[in-house]
Design an enzyme around this catalytic site. Sequence first.
Site: not given
Length: 747
Positions: A343, A670, A727
């Site tokens: 992110d 991810h 991730e």
Amino acid sequence: MKRRRTALLSLTALLGAALVGLPAPGAAADEVEQVRNGTFDTTTAPWWTTSNVTAGLSDGQLCADVPGGTANRWDAAVGQNDLTLVKGESYRFSFTANGTPDGHVLRAIVGLSAAPYDTYFEVSPQLSVSGNAYSYTFTSPVDTAQGQVGFQLGGSAEPFRFCMDDVSLLGGVPPEVYEPDTGPRVRVNQVAYLPAGPKNATLVTDATAKLPWQLENSGGAVVARGWTVPRGTDASSGQNVHSVDFGAHKKQGTGLTLVVDGERSRPFDIGTSAYEKLRLDAAKYYYTQRSGLAIRDDLRPGYARPAGHVDVAPNQGDSNVPCQPGVCDYTLDVTGGWYDAGDHGKYVVNGGISTWELLSTHERSLTARTGQPAKLGDGSLAIPESGNKVPDILDEVRWELDFLLKMQVPDGQPLAGMAHHKMHDEQWTGLPLLPSDDPQKRELHPPSTQATLNLAATAAQAARLYRPYDKAFAAKALAAARKAWTAALAHPEMYADPNDGIGGGAYADSDATDEFYWAAAELYLTTGEKAFADHVLASPVHTADIFGPLGYDWARTAAAARLDLATVPSRLPGRDKVRQSVIKGADRYLATLKAHPYGMPYAPADNLYDWGSNHQILHNAVVIATAYDISGASKYRDGAVQSMDYILGRNALNMSYVTGYGEVNAHNQHSRWYARQLDPSQPAPPDGTLAGGPNSSIQDPYAQSKLQGCVGQFCYIDDIQSWSTNEHTINWNSALTRMASFVADQG
């Protein structure tokens, strides 16, 4: 990382439905269709759209014209509310969909139509690229009559046309059994074994008696033979296994295979060059994680991208970031730093442990008997700063350190000297999304004691390591460390809110005694001052047994202090006992490794693998490696080296967890901008990227739809949507960098 984050947001409150009664307790869903009018034969009712979407019937489908220029996936949507979900019931969610033009990403969810809009299942296919027919099974975690099926279509710069048909949510169906393709039953390190190091493999078999094995070179000639050792049932995988030890074969070679029980392993090498490359690739990962800098294609071919969060639309930028409402009345320039994971958030506590580990990789190269500082020296990583006569590893870490220093509360403000816990988007964003395309408002979150002590520890460590290259920066870092230490003493229990998980991970931690110990240790090692030594010696952590099964991480930082106190030269009273405590911890991890049929220093209670288990395995290996640096005993060297085997393929799934390494490797981690699985125009994660690995809690909806009832090592899936098992993060790659560097040094 173990982020304790909430489910990704579903639709906004404007899409709420009328409340209806919940099913009776214990009621079971009928094996009937939950969706009404999923075939669109004569009408689109009762499907709704957001006000900016125009939908109607077209050739027996619901087709919607979706505007461009929306910020979030849920800003443009089609859905149906008032669906009943029963806790523990299995559902099949299926639909057909296409987009014109091709390539737009759809986020299809089953979730809650009212606040807090939890998501129970989600999938993000790329329309007309991933195929047009989709079918998934999942188990509902709740009882509700406010369920929702939603198709989120926003976040596209350009308008497009979306059509769907045959939408179904069928309750009472048996869950699909996910069976990963694990390939040959002979599990090896698919990358390389050191010529003079241990060489072990694991065979999955029904046989209970020993079996013959043979090692073949790339030409098919047998170069070694032996017998397996039956190990019984491995609790971490549920498999009956044998061990194979071919360490007596020391000749270098490529493309070797191990043949046993009618199976041939995936190929591997015996040599050192792979680890020299992995050392560099694992460290090069950080350049493409940089925020506030355009990534150059000449330095990372295929990974060029514009600078993210630099006040260029649609970014709202990081140069003038306000606090969350009610937290402060100032703004800070917090440009730079590394994006934490997949992110766009930046977190001081996770940045801290990552910074420490990379700096310690450099510091080990200066102090350890096998250290080779030139290997990560100037020019080694091909970064923009290469050629400035500063080791590249220090130049790369400086990008993060400058950000960490900016997160300190400025003088004249309440809580001056403390550090803000984190900074990230106001809301979660969807996949894929380049940093430069992120439209969300950025916010500073409240200061915390742990973040402040992370700053104190890493800035103090930096002060001693950068002093030979930049005395002014070293002095600045030490001053910031002292200020942070004083502020933390004044505010010893300011903990991050565990519920502050919207738009970014919470990183909550309710115990700062380990961070106080770590910060005091680094300040002492840099300054030699008695006041800091006294804090170290008085800490209850100093004599505690800190080397538990799970290993150290961002929330358990005592090992960072203990390892540095044991290896960085100092006059700390009782330093020999500190060194012996590391050896004692290493002995325990070594015993775990020897007892484990897959040869790893990790055996969590009840085989419940934690979030980011792969980095915990590597961190336990770091303790073993440090015991070798202290003692010179070959058993620690061999144990640390062998720990890499699991990461690189000797595991139940028979895959390497490092992108680009091994015949079968994780490559769909991810990520919002290494998102080739969703968008072929984007790259896969760069070579040398570590996947989080098995996680028994499987928190994300995609993993839950595939891995219910998984055992230990099987709680992993290489899919971009599985943020709880797959991730990538800066603190996981720092563990890989540290261990890859150690193993390369042993060559």
